[in-house]
Design a protein around this motif. Structure first.
Motif, PDB file in Angstrom:
ATOM      1  N   ALA A  60     -48.042  30.285 -26.749  1.00 21.40           N
ATOM      2  CA  ALA A  60     -46.639  30.342 -26.321  1.00 21.40           C
ATOM      3  C   ALA A  60     -46.561  30.097 -24.822  1.00 21.40           C
ATOM      4  CB  ALA A  60     -46.044  31.703 -26.660  1.00 21.40           C
ATOM      5  N   ARG A  61     -45.567  29.307 -24.433  1.00 23.58           N
ATOM      6  CA  ARG A  61     -45.450  28.932 -23.033  1.00 23.58           C
ATOM      7  C   ARG A  61     -43.984  28.768 -22.665  1.00 23.58           C
ATOM      8  NH1 ARG A  61     -46.380  24.166 -19.474  1.00 23.58           N
ATOM      9  NH2 ARG A  61     -45.657  22.700 -21.028  1.00 23.58           N
ATOM     10  N   ILE A  62     -43.604  29.316 -21.525  1.00 18.29           N
ATOM     11  CA  ILE A  62     -42.267  29.108 -20.991  1.00 18.29           C
ATOM     12  C   ILE A  62     -42.327  27.871 -20.109  1.00 18.29           C
ATOM     13  CG2 ILE A  62     -40.478  30.055 -19.490  1.00 18.29           C
ATOM     14  CD1 ILE A  62     -41.497  32.850 -20.430  1.00 18.29           C
ATOM     15  N   VAL A  63     -41.488  26.890 -20.421  1.00 20.85           N
ATOM     16  CA  VAL A  63     -41.532  25.639 -19.669  1.00 20.85           C
ATOM     17  C   VAL A  63     -40.382  25.506 -18.683  1.00 20.85           C
ATOM     18  CG1 VAL A  63     -42.896  24.406 -21.384  1.00 20.85           C
ATOM     19  CG2 VAL A  63     -40.413  24.350 -21.537  1.00 20.85           C
ATOM     20  N   GLY A  64     -39.433  26.416 -18.735  1.00 19.34           N
ATOM     21  CA  GLY A  64     -38.324  26.394 -17.789  1.00 19.34           C
ATOM     22  C   GLY A  64     -37.392  27.558 -18.051  1.00 19.34           C
ATOM     23  N   SER A  65     -36.727  28.020 -17.003  1.00 16.25           N
ATOM     24  CA  SER A  65     -35.755  29.097 -17.159  1.00 16.25           C
ATOM     25  C   SER A  65     -34.833  29.129 -15.957  1.00 16.25           C
ATOM     26  CB  SER A  65     -36.465  30.446 -17.307  1.00 16.25           C
ATOM     27  OG  SER A  65     -37.205  30.758 -16.151  1.00 16.25           O
ATOM     28  N   GLY A  66     -33.634  29.640 -16.183  1.00 12.50           N
ATOM     29  CA  GLY A  66     -32.677  29.782 -15.104  1.00 12.50           C
ATOM     30  C   GLY A  66     -31.253  29.766 -15.616  1.00 12.50           C
ATOM     31  N   VAL A  67     -30.333  30.031 -14.718  1.00 11.83           N
ATOM     32  CA  VAL A  67     -28.915  30.071 -15.061  1.00 11.83           C
ATOM     33  C   VAL A  67     -28.385  28.646 -15.133  1.00 11.83           C
ATOM     34  CG1 VAL A  67     -26.643  30.866 -14.313  1.00 11.83           C
ATOM     35  CG2 VAL A  67     -28.649  32.320 -13.968  1.00 11.83           C
ATOM     36  N   GLU A  68     -27.648  28.356 -16.213  1.00  9.10           N
ATOM     37  CA  GLU A  68     -27.054  27.034 -16.380  1.00  9.10           C
ATOM     38  C   GLU A  68     -25.878  27.121 -17.349  1.00  9.10           C
ATOM     39  OE1 GLU A  68     -29.252  24.461 -19.618  1.00  9.10           O
ATOM     40  OE2 GLU A  68     -30.782  25.339 -18.314  1.00  9.10           O
ATOM     41  N   ASP A  69     -25.073  26.087 -17.338  1.00 11.41           N
ATOM     42  CA  ASP A  69     -24.023  25.950 -18.339  1.00 11.41           C
ATOM     43  C   ASP A  69     -24.667  25.242 -19.523  1.00 11.41           C
ATOM     44  OD1 ASP A  69     -22.282  27.093 -16.546  1.00 11.41           O
ATOM     45  OD2 ASP A  69     -21.420  25.181 -15.890  1.00 11.41           O
ATOM     46  N   HIS A  70     -24.653  25.892 -20.687  1.00 10.16           N
ATOM     47  CA  HIS A  70     -25.369  25.399 -21.857  1.00 10.16           C
ATOM     48  C   HIS A  70     -24.396  25.231 -23.017  1.00 10.16           C
ATOM     49  CE1 HIS A  70     -28.268  25.496 -25.218  1.00 10.16           C
ATOM     50  NE2 HIS A  70     -29.122  25.014 -24.333  1.00 10.16           N
ATOM     51  N   GLU A  71     -24.585  24.175 -23.778  1.00 18.28           N
ATOM     52  CA  GLU A  71     -23.707  23.870 -24.907  1.00 18.28           C
ATOM     53  C   GLU A  71     -23.651  25.007 -25.926  1.00 18.28           C
ATOM     54  OE1 GLU A  71     -24.155  20.816 -28.529  1.00 18.28           O
ATOM     55  OE2 GLU A  71     -23.975  19.843 -26.567  1.00 18.28           O
ATOM     56  N   THR A  72     -24.788  25.619 -26.228  1.00 15.64           N
ATOM     57  CA  THR A  72     -24.845  26.704 -27.206  1.00 15.64           C
ATOM     58  C   THR A  72     -24.636  28.071 -26.585  1.00 15.64           C
ATOM     59  OG1 THR A  72     -26.372  25.421 -28.565  1.00 15.64           O
ATOM     60  CG2 THR A  72     -26.285  27.800 -28.973  1.00 15.64           C
ATOM     61  N   TRP A  73     -25.297  28.336 -25.476  1.00 10.93           N
ATOM     62  CA  TRP A  73     -25.331  29.678 -24.894  1.00 10.93           C
ATOM     63  C   TRP A  73     -24.187  29.954 -23.935  1.00 10.93           C
ATOM     64  CZ3 TRP A  73     -28.173  31.961 -28.137  1.00 10.93           C
ATOM     65  CH2 TRP A  73     -29.266  31.320 -28.696  1.00 10.93           C
ATOM     66  N   GLY A  74     -23.409  28.929 -23.564  1.00 13.85           N
ATOM     67  CA  GLY A  74     -22.221  29.136 -22.745  1.00 13.85           C
ATOM     68  C   GLY A  74     -22.439  28.903 -21.259  1.00 13.85           C
ATOM     69  N   ALA A  75     -21.349  29.083 -20.525  1.00 13.07           N
ATOM     70  CA  ALA A  75     -21.367  28.877 -19.071  1.00 13.07           C
ATOM     71  C   ALA A  75     -22.095  30.026 -18.388  1.00 13.07           C
ATOM     72  CB  ALA A  75     -19.945  28.780 -18.542  1.00 13.07           C
ATOM     73  N   GLY A  76     -22.935  29.687 -17.428  1.00  6.02           N
ATOM     74  CA  GLY A  76     -23.646  30.702 -16.645  1.00  6.02           C
ATOM     75  C   GLY A  76     -24.649  31.511 -17.435  1.00  6.02           C
ATOM     76  N   ALA A  77     -25.220  30.925 -18.498  1.00  2.00           N
ATOM     77  CA  ALA A  77     -26.214  31.632 -19.318  1.00  2.00           C
ATOM     78  C   ALA A  77     -27.603  31.519 -18.688  1.00  2.00           C
ATOM     79  CB  ALA A  77     -26.254  31.042 -20.725  1.00  2.00           C
ATOM     80  N   TYR A  78     -28.413  32.565 -18.845  1.00  5.98           N
ATOM     81  CA  TYR A  78     -29.810  32.505 -18.405  1.00  5.98           C
ATOM     82  C   TYR A  78     -30.596  31.900 -19.568  1.00  5.98           C
ATOM     83  CZ  TYR A  78     -34.170  33.497 -16.112  1.00  5.98           C
ATOM     84  OH  TYR A  78     -35.398  33.352 -15.496  1.00  5.98           O
ATOM     85  N   VAL A  79     -30.931  30.635 -19.461  1.00  9.58           N
ATOM     86  CA  VAL A  79     -31.550  29.878 -20.544  1.00  9.58           C
ATOM     87  C   VAL A  79     -33.056  29.797 -20.332  1.00  9.58           C
ATOM     88  CG1 VAL A  79     -31.614  27.648 -21.728  1.00  9.58           C
ATOM     89  CG2 VAL A  79     -29.436  28.561 -20.889  1.00  9.58           C
ATOM     90  N   VAL A  80     -33.801  30.009 -21.429  1.00 10.35           N
ATOM     91  CA  VAL A  80     -35.262  29.931 -21.418  1.00 10.35           C
ATOM     92  C   VAL A  80     -35.681  28.791 -22.334  1.00 10.35           C
ATOM     93  CG1 VAL A  80     -37.411  31.150 -21.920  1.00 10.35           C
ATOM     94  CG2 VAL A  80     -35.417  32.421 -21.086  1.00 10.35           C
ATOM     95  N   ARG A  81     -36.440  27.858 -21.797  1.00  7.04           N
ATOM     96  CA  ARG A  81     -37.013  26.764 -22.595  1.00  7.04           C
ATOM     97  C   ARG A  81     -38.477  27.114 -22.854  1.00  7.04           C
ATOM     98  NH1 ARG A  81     -32.804  23.857 -22.413  1.00  7.04           N
ATOM     99  NH2 ARG A  81     -31.596  23.426 -20.553  1.00  7.04           N
ATOM    100  N   TYR A  82     -38.881  27.012 -24.118  1.00 11.38           N
ATOM    101  CA  TYR A  82     -40.214  27.454 -24.503  1.00 11.38           C
ATOM    102  C   TYR A  82     -40.883  26.448 -25.432  1.00 11.38           C
ATOM    103  CZ  TYR A  82     -37.899  28.655 -28.872  1.00 11.38           C
ATOM    104  OH  TYR A  82     -37.184  28.575 -30.042  1.00 11.38           O
ATOM    105  N   GLU A  83     -42.189  26.601 -25.562  1.00  6.99           N
ATOM    106  CA  GLU A  83     -43.004  25.848 -26.522  1.00  6.99           C
ATOM    107  C   GLU A  83     -43.921  26.833 -27.226  1.00  6.99           C
ATOM    108  OE1 GLU A  83     -45.263  22.932 -24.350  1.00  6.99           O
ATOM    109  OE2 GLU A  83     -43.549  21.563 -24.204  1.00  6.99           O
ATOM    110  N   ILE A  84     -44.059  26.664 -28.534  1.00 10.19           N
ATOM    111  CA  ILE A  84     -45.023  27.432 -29.322  1.00 10.19           C
ATOM    112  C   ILE A  84     -45.921  26.401 -29.992  1.00 10.19           C
ATOM    113  CG2 ILE A  84     -45.377  29.068 -31.206  1.00 10.19           C
ATOM    114  CD1 ILE A  84     -42.421  29.967 -30.712  1.00 10.19           C
ATOM    115  N   THR A  85     -47.224  26.472 -29.748  1.00 11.40           N
ATOM    116  CA  THR A  85     -48.182  25.523 -30.315  1.00 11.40           C
ATOM    117  C   THR A  85     -49.174  26.266 -31.187  1.00 11.40           C
ATOM    118  OG1 THR A  85     -47.973  24.091 -28.383  1.00 11.40           O
ATOM    119  CG2 THR A  85     -49.920  23.764 -29.777  1.00 11.40           C
ATOM    120  N   ASN A  86     -49.355  25.792 -32.408  1.00 14.17           N
ATOM    121  CA  ASN A  86     -50.306  26.401 -33.330  1.00 14.17           C
ATOM    122  C   ASN A  86     -51.711  25.896 -32.994  1.00 14.17           C
ATOM    123  OD1 ASN A  86     -51.894  27.292 -35.436  1.00 14.17           O
ATOM    124  ND2 ASN A  86     -50.478  26.659 -37.045  1.00 14.17           N
ATOM    125  N   SER A  87     -52.530  26.771 -32.422  1.00 13.38           N
ATOM    126  CA  SER A  87     -53.898  26.405 -32.059  1.00 13.38           C
ATOM    127  C   SER A  87     -54.885  26.745 -33.175  1.00 13.38           C
ATOM    128  CB  SER A  87     -54.306  27.116 -30.764  1.00 13.38           C
ATOM    129  OG  SER A  87     -54.275  28.514 -30.957  1.00 13.38           O
TER     130      SER A  87
END
Length: 154
Positions: A60-87
């Motif tokens: 599991a890895r966090i590839v980005g995070s921060g406050v942004e206006d997001h289509e799903t999560w709304g205006a000013g949401a703290y959005v986390v972009r992640y990756e999960i890789t099956n090793s």
């Protein structure tokens, strides 16, 4: 008989060395450089031949995070972009716990994401944001970073 005990002692020592060399949580950078990896859990108590491979921090890895206006999560949401890789060598289900931290590193709340039936070597990418009800130790506006708190693989 002495050869057997020496072999057993060598195997135990080797296992100890490998355990000591394991990843204990190195920081994982994000787009804002504020993400960290905390810990992992495993399938404890099951025999080695029965247990699925334990979740790994490397899965599991966090590839980005921060406050942004997001289509799903709304205006000013703290959005986390992640990756999960099956090793692992077989398909698996993953649960990844995320903790949201304030400027002092105190946990404000947590949430989790999943990846179901993820094939070997495959990566699930997504984004998420905490809900108001998941942040109980301060205001949503106090979130400054996020970290992976656990990785469960079944």
């Amino acid at each position: 008989m002495r050869k057997v005990w020496l072999s057993v002692a060598a195997a135990v020592a080797a296992a100890g060395v490998l355990t000591a060399c394991g990843d204990t949580g190195s920081g994982e950078g994000s787009a804002k450089g504020d993400a960290a990896v905390a810990s992992s859990s495993s399938a404890a108590g099951a025999g080695a031949e029965d247990a699925p491979a334990a979740g790994s921090l490397k899965d599991a890895r966090i590839v980005g995070s921060g406050v942004e206006d997001h289509e799903t999560w709304g205006a000013g949401a703290y959005v986390v972009r992640y990756e999960i890789t099956n090793s692992g060598a077989a398909a698996a289900d993953y649960f990844v716990g995320l903790e949201f931290l304030d400027a002092d590193g105190d946990v404000l709340g947590s949430t989790g994401v999943t990846a179901d039936k993820l094939g070997p070597g495959k990566t699930n990418r997504g984004d998420t944001a905490p809900l108001e009800s998941e942040i109980s130790n301060g205001p949503m506006s106090a979130i400054k970073s996020v970290r992976v708190s656990e990785v469960d693989r079944t």
